[in-house]
Write an enzyme that holds these catalytic residues in place. Structure first.
Site, PDB file in Angstrom:
ATOM      1  NE  ARG A 239      -0.803  -1.504   2.436  1.00 21.43           N
ATOM      2  CZ  ARG A 239       0.257  -1.684   1.642  1.00 21.43           C
ATOM      3  NH1 ARG A 239       1.076  -2.679   1.856  1.00 21.43           N
ATOM      4  NH2 ARG A 239       0.459  -0.874   0.610  1.00 21.43           N
ATOM      5  CG  HIS A 243       4.232  -1.229   4.346  1.00 20.63           C
ATOM      6  ND1 HIS A 243       3.896  -2.532   4.650  1.00 20.63           N
ATOM      7  CD2 HIS A 243       5.447  -1.003   4.897  1.00 20.63           C
ATOM      8  CE1 HIS A 243       4.875  -3.073   5.364  1.00 20.63           C
ATOM      9  NE2 HIS A 243       5.820  -2.166   5.529  1.00 20.63           N
ATOM     10  CE1 TYR A 252       1.882  -0.554  -2.986  1.00 22.13           C
ATOM     11  CE2 TYR A 252       3.477   1.163  -2.504  1.00 22.13           C
ATOM     12  CZ  TYR A 252       2.498   0.284  -2.079  1.00 22.13           C
ATOM     13  OH  TYR A 252       2.138   0.248  -0.749  1.00 22.13           O
TER      14      TYR A 252
END
Length: 347
Positions: A239, A243, A252
């Site tokens: 990815r 998200h 993160y």
């Protein structure tokens, strides 16, 4: 793990040049869709959007492996698979604006995309059971992310598929992250594909940034599924973005220790391979880009000019005869809208 790019020439596969170019065309189309959708969301055209950049090869390769009768069961990040399957871009754009997902009158064997994590996986097993009972020749391709494998729905569905030999391919796009949770925090197992052993079904891994490899692996998996052998495919992809548009991956995600093939841009990687194979040239690349841009312009225009939907219509398909409590909710909504939305609550 199966791979074609960097290991085999196109002539060593059973993919012809026409199919190879079609895969490329759909990867460019879906990349441009993702970029445009992200831009539209940022200007307030829609409330939220889950980017899929980096997963085009995985989704397009899998969608091309489907036969005409096979069913696609998508998740919320499966826009590339849906577009490659034939869903109009305008349908997906309107869905993100809160309208019914299938605005056009198509008869594709595809379920609506699901937002709750893993809830579509038991549906795919059940759909496979129904196909088996009706002696149909179809199979089911169910898409989900690595985070979904931590949900009970995943385990129940694979258990049913194994027990009842459903014609289902469970296609896990392992993009490395379940929102902010890395894969190693999702499971202590060596891989996701190995989980298939617990349910007595076949598990396999594929280079998810290689559309030729995904196409071959999923096509073989669907063939096995039609013969009564469910398959779990782990497509190793990445990815590249957030998200969703409400996520900030910089909070993160640091620089990651992943191989270059896993984090490389799959569109650029595939285009480079096809150029070296003499399958595409600059003229075709420009034609594909121009075609994608023109298609997107038309899709946005259709999405903006589509019929309006009354807010109360959300209640209409729930019951044949609405119970009193639902009627009260409907009346409240109509009054809320009449008062002008959130501002009306203060009056």
């Amino acid at each position: 793990m199966y791979r074609v790019i960097d290991e085999h020439p196109l002539s060593a596969t059973d993919v012809g040049e026409e199919r190879a170019r079609a895969l490329y065309r759909d990867m460019v189309r879906t990349r441009r869709f993702d970029e445009r959708a992200l831009s539209l969301q940022r200007r307030g055209w829609m409330s939220g959007y889950p980017p899929f950049a980096g997963q085009e090869a995985s989704q397009v390769g899998a969608a091309h492996a489907l036969s005409e009768r096979d069913w696609l069961v998508p998740t919320y990040r499966s826009n590339a698979a849906q577009i490659a399957r034939g869903v109009p871009m305008s349908d997906l754009l309107r869905f993100r604006r809160g309208y019914p997902e299938f605005a056009s009158d198509h008869d594709l064997p595809i379920l609506p995309q699901t937002v709750p994590i893993a809830s579509q996986i038991p549906h795919a097993a059940g759909l496979g059971m129904a196909i088996d009972y009706s002696d149909d020749e179809a199979a089911v391709l169910c898409c989900f992310g690595d985070g979904a494998t931590s949900e009970g729905d995943f385990h129940e569905a694979l258990n049913f598929a194994g027990v009842f030999s459903t014609p289902t391919v469970f296609f896990c796009e392992n993009n490395g992250w379940a929102i902010s949770m890395p894969r190693e925090r999702q499971t202590a197992s060596e891989s996701i594909a190995i989980k298939a052993d617990a349910y007595g079904i076949t598990g396999t891994r594929v280079d998810g940034n290689d559309p030729l490899a995904v196409y071959a692996v999923v096509r073989e998996a669907l063939s096995l599924a039609r013969a009564g052998e469910p398959v779990l495919v782990e497509s190793l992809t990445y990815r590249r973005g957030a998200h969703t548009t409400s996520d900030d991956p910089s909070r993160y995600r640091d620089e990651e220790d992943l191989p270059e093939w896993r984090t490389a841009d799959p569109v650029e990687r595939y285009e480079k391979y096809l150029r070296e194979e003499g399958v595409v040239d600059e003229a075709l690349v420009e034609e594909v880009e121009e075609g994608a841009e023109a298609e997107l312009r038309r899709a946005v225009e259709r999405a903006e000019s589509g019929p309006e939907v009354r807010p109360e219509e959300v209640f209409d398909p729930v019951y044949g005869e609405a119970p009193h409590r639902l009627e009260k909710q409907r009346d409240w909504l109509l009054a809320y809208v009449e008062r002008g939305g959130p501002q009306g609550l203060d009056r």
